[in-house]
Scaffold this motif. Structure first.
Motif, PDB file in Angstrom:
ATOM      1  N   VAL A 226      37.264 -19.386  22.717  1.00  0.00           N
ATOM      2  CA  VAL A 226      38.138 -18.968  21.639  1.00  0.00           C
ATOM      3  C   VAL A 226      38.303 -17.462  21.616  1.00  0.00           C
ATOM      4  CG1 VAL A 226      36.238 -18.890  19.978  1.00  0.00           C
ATOM      5  CG2 VAL A 226      38.584 -19.194  19.159  1.00  0.00           C
ATOM      6  N   TRP A 227      37.246 -16.729  22.003  1.00  0.00           N
ATOM      7  CA  TRP A 227      37.358 -15.273  22.028  1.00  0.00           C
ATOM      8  C   TRP A 227      38.312 -14.806  23.125  1.00  0.00           C
ATOM      9  CZ3 TRP A 227      35.479 -14.170  17.626  1.00  0.00           C
ATOM     10  CH2 TRP A 227      34.357 -14.837  17.137  1.00  0.00           C
ATOM     11  N   THR A 228      38.262 -15.469  24.265  1.00  0.00           N
ATOM     12  CA  THR A 228      39.201 -15.124  25.334  1.00  0.00           C
ATOM     13  C   THR A 228      40.631 -15.465  24.935  1.00  0.00           C
ATOM     14  OG1 THR A 228      37.466 -15.579  26.960  1.00  0.00           O
ATOM     15  CG2 THR A 228      39.738 -15.486  27.769  1.00  0.00           C
ATOM     16  N   PHE A 229      40.791 -16.570  24.222  1.00  0.00           N
ATOM     17  CA  PHE A 229      42.129 -16.964  23.773  1.00  0.00           C
ATOM     18  C   PHE A 229      42.709 -15.926  22.821  1.00  0.00           C
ATOM     19  CE2 PHE A 229      44.600 -19.075  20.394  1.00  0.00           C
ATOM     20  CZ  PHE A 229      45.667 -19.526  21.142  1.00  0.00           C
ATOM     21  N   PHE A 230      41.930 -15.507  21.810  1.00  0.00           N
ATOM     22  CA  PHE A 230      42.429 -14.514  20.867  1.00  0.00           C
ATOM     23  C   PHE A 230      42.595 -13.146  21.542  1.00  0.00           C
ATOM     24  CE2 PHE A 230      41.270 -17.515  17.522  1.00  0.00           C
ATOM     25  CZ  PHE A 230      42.293 -17.298  16.611  1.00  0.00           C
ATOM     26  N   PHE A 231      41.736 -12.850  22.524  1.00  0.00           N
ATOM     27  CA  PHE A 231      41.892 -11.588  23.245  1.00  0.00           C
ATOM     28  C   PHE A 231      43.210 -11.579  24.023  1.00  0.00           C
ATOM     29  CE2 PHE A 231      41.414  -9.091  27.148  1.00  0.00           C
ATOM     30  CZ  PHE A 231      41.113  -7.844  26.609  1.00  0.00           C
ATOM     31  N   ASN A 232      43.569 -12.703  24.616  1.00  0.00           N
ATOM     32  CA  ASN A 232      44.834 -12.779  25.349  1.00  0.00           C
ATOM     33  C   ASN A 232      46.035 -12.652  24.408  1.00  0.00           C
ATOM     34  OD1 ASN A 232      43.476 -13.142  27.784  1.00  0.00           O
ATOM     35  ND2 ASN A 232      43.457 -15.379  27.563  1.00  0.00           N
ATOM     36  N   VAL A 233      45.897 -13.225  23.221  1.00  0.00           N
ATOM     37  CA  VAL A 233      46.983 -13.113  22.246  1.00  0.00           C
ATOM     38  C   VAL A 233      47.152 -11.671  21.794  1.00  0.00           C
ATOM     39  CG1 VAL A 233      47.749 -13.779  19.939  1.00  0.00           C
ATOM     40  CG2 VAL A 233      46.802 -15.499  21.477  1.00  0.00           C
ATOM     41  N   LEU A 234      46.050 -11.007  21.482  1.00  0.00           N
ATOM     42  CA  LEU A 234      46.115  -9.609  21.048  1.00  0.00           C
ATOM     43  C   LEU A 234      46.581  -8.698  22.175  1.00  0.00           C
ATOM     44  CD1 LEU A 234      42.847  -9.340  18.900  1.00  0.00           C
ATOM     45  CD2 LEU A 234      45.197  -9.562  18.089  1.00  0.00           C
ATOM     46  N   ALA A 235      46.172  -9.003  23.407  1.00  0.00           N
ATOM     47  CA  ALA A 235      46.608  -8.178  24.538  1.00  0.00           C
ATOM     48  C   ALA A 235      48.096  -8.324  24.799  1.00  0.00           C
ATOM     49  CB  ALA A 235      45.817  -8.561  25.789  1.00  0.00           C
ATOM     50  N   ALA A 236      48.666  -9.472  24.422  1.00  0.00           N
ATOM     51  CA  ALA A 236      50.102  -9.679  24.621  1.00  0.00           C
ATOM     52  C   ALA A 236      50.951  -8.975  23.565  1.00  0.00           C
ATOM     53  CB  ALA A 236      50.422 -11.175  24.617  1.00  0.00           C
ATOM     54  N   MET A 237      50.337  -8.503  22.497  1.00  0.00           N
ATOM     55  CA  MET A 237      51.070  -7.807  21.440  1.00  0.00           C
ATOM     56  C   MET A 237      51.336  -6.364  21.860  1.00  0.00           C
ATOM     57  SD  MET A 237      49.101  -9.240  18.039  1.00  0.00           S
ATOM     58  CE  MET A 237      50.104  -8.212  16.952  1.00  0.00           C
ATOM     59  N   THR A 238      52.550  -5.914  21.583  1.00  0.00           N
ATOM     60  CA  THR A 238      52.915  -4.531  21.855  1.00  0.00           C
ATOM     61  C   THR A 238      52.606  -3.661  20.633  1.00  0.00           C
ATOM     62  OG1 THR A 238      55.188  -4.869  21.076  1.00  0.00           O
ATOM     63  CG2 THR A 238      54.736  -5.308  23.407  1.00  0.00           C
ATOM     64  N   THR A 239      52.858  -2.364  20.794  1.00  0.00           N
ATOM     65  CA  THR A 239      52.634  -1.452  19.663  1.00  0.00           C
ATOM     66  C   THR A 239      53.539  -1.783  18.493  1.00  0.00           C
ATOM     67  OG1 THR A 239      52.037   0.276  21.252  1.00  0.00           O
ATOM     68  CG2 THR A 239      52.544   0.977  18.992  1.00  0.00           C
ATOM     69  N   TRP A 240      54.791  -2.169  18.785  1.00  0.00           N
ATOM     70  CA  TRP A 240      55.711  -2.542  17.714  1.00  0.00           C
ATOM     71  C   TRP A 240      55.259  -3.798  16.990  1.00  0.00           C
ATOM     72  CZ3 TRP A 240      58.786   0.582  15.487  1.00  0.00           C
ATOM     73  CH2 TRP A 240      59.428   1.608  16.187  1.00  0.00           C
TER      74      TRP A 240
END
Length: 299
Positions: A226-240
């Motif tokens: 689950v931590w890797t999943f949320f990390f991938n989601v957060l990493a896909a977010m841009t600054t905007w």
């Protein structure tokens, strides 16, 4: 001594004996235009009343929004009754909408996250799961669903309460006693909806992603933690995304609360509950969609 000449008799049509003027072509055209305008006048009046009614609410919303922001910066505006109204409305918005948000987020997570992970994995594009979830679920679907729940669960309640106060004469009594209904009712409720919209939006995003991960992991679609999943989601977010997503929740809550309060405060003596609630709900849904469309165009 000579006799005076007999007086002349004026001819018909003028005192100087001149013939009456004939109707000019311009006068005939003016008469035809007046008659034609008289036929279409009721239609034009109906269109004008409808346009004025819609523009009136938009102008009231803009003016009330600016007034809410301006008055909130004054320390003397947040007196004890105003703070009490803010806390009471915030408890109702967050506490009353929490269960609905959790259930709706669970269903959205089951449908969107699990399906996206399955089909992206089937197509060999599992690395795009985070960006798809951010773009579709967190940034687009979540603000709309949160706004609808806010409007249906808490906005209609504020609309009904303020509308009944206006119809019952309590708002007039507040004005007679020197209490501004805008400061006492509109401003605290609007900011309570603003804080509540942000809080419920964050809860919706986390719960929907978490429940979607649980189902996808149980079915073997996602094998990471689950931590890797949320990390991938957060990493896909841009600054905007870090700016736009919270701002969407804030503005949706702000305009839903403001629209409900203004709709309730502007009811007339001819309104009933059967006319107040559908009009207020339609305006709230329209505001939610407008906020999301504006962000979609700009970003």
């Amino acid at each position: 001594m000579t006799d005076a000449p007999p007086p002349t008799t004026p001819q018909a049509g003028g005192g100087n004996g001149a013939a009456p003027p004939e109707a000019t072509p311009h006068a005939e055209e003016d008469n035809r235009f007046v008659q034609l305008l008289g036929r279409f006048a009721p239609w034009l009046a109906s269109i004008g009343r409808l346009t004025r009614h819609q523009v009136r609410f938009t102008l009231l919303l803009i003016g009330a929004g600016w007034g809410t922001l301006r008055e909130s910066l004054r320390p003397n505006s947040w007196r004890r009754p105003v703070r009490y109204e803010f806390r009471a409305t915030l408890r109702q918005v967050v506490g009353g909408g929490f269960l609905s948000i959790v259930i709706t987020a669970t269903l959205a997570g089951l449908m969107v996250v699990s399906q996206a992970a399955y089909w992206l994995g089937y197509a060999g594009m599992a690395q795009m799961t985070g960006s798809i979830l951010v773009s579709v679920l967190v940034r687009e679907i979540s603000p709309i669903l949160v706004g609808i729940i806010l409007m249906g669960r808490s906005g209609m309640l504020s609309l009904t309460e303020i509308g009944m106060l206006v119809l019952g004469g309590e708002v007039r009594s507040l004005q007679v006693r020197g209490i501004d209904p805008f400061l006492a009712l509109v401003m605290p409720r609007t900011f309570a909806f603003t804080v509540g919209g942000f809080t419920l939006g964050m809860i919706f995003s986390v719960v929907s992603l978490l429940m979607g991960f649980v189902v996808a992991h149980a079915n073997g679609v996602i094998t990471s933690s689950v931590w890797t999943f949320f990390f991938n989601v957060l990493a896909a977010m841009t600054t905007w995304d870090y700016l736009v997503i919270p701002l969407k929740f804030v503005l949706v809550g702000f305009f839903v609360g403001l629209g409900a309060c203004i709709s309730g405060l502007t009811v007339s003596s001819n309104d009933t509950m059967a006319t107040i609630m559908p009009r207020g709900f339609a305006r709230g849904i329209m505001l939610v969609l407008v906020v999301n469309i504006l962000f979609m165009l700009d970003f």
